[in-house]
Scaffold this motif. Structure first.
Motif: not given
Length: 91
Positions: A14-20, A80
């Protein structure tokens, strides 16, 4: 035995996971090299993370302090932050 995951699977996350993940990558590169993008060409290292001035342990401690600051908490979820702070301080 299961096959090792393919690096190309990053794009399927997911995009949010890639950004993190990319945000963490910048932090890791900054601790390792003094530069968030890992490229020293034409840039002065962030003083707190300069490998010529500080040991890796000192740079890791500085990053842990940065990531537990109130400004970092707006960027990264508290869980995190706790995990990163713990792993940096206890590695």
């Amino acid at each position: 035995m299961d096959a090792a995951p393919q690096w190309g699977l990053f794009e399927t996350a997911p995009a949010a996971a890639r950004e993190r993940a990319l945000a963490w990558l910048r932090h890791i590169r900054e601790v390792e090299t003094g530069h968030p993008n890992g490229d020293a060409a034409g840039y002065v290292a962030n003083e707190r993370y300069d490998p010529k001035r500080y040991t890796l342990a000192q740079r890791e401690q500085a990053k842990a302090e940065e990531l537990t600051s109130s400004s970092a908490q707006k960027i990264l979820p508290p869980a995190e932050l706790r995990a990163s702070s713990y792993s940096i301080q206890h590695s």
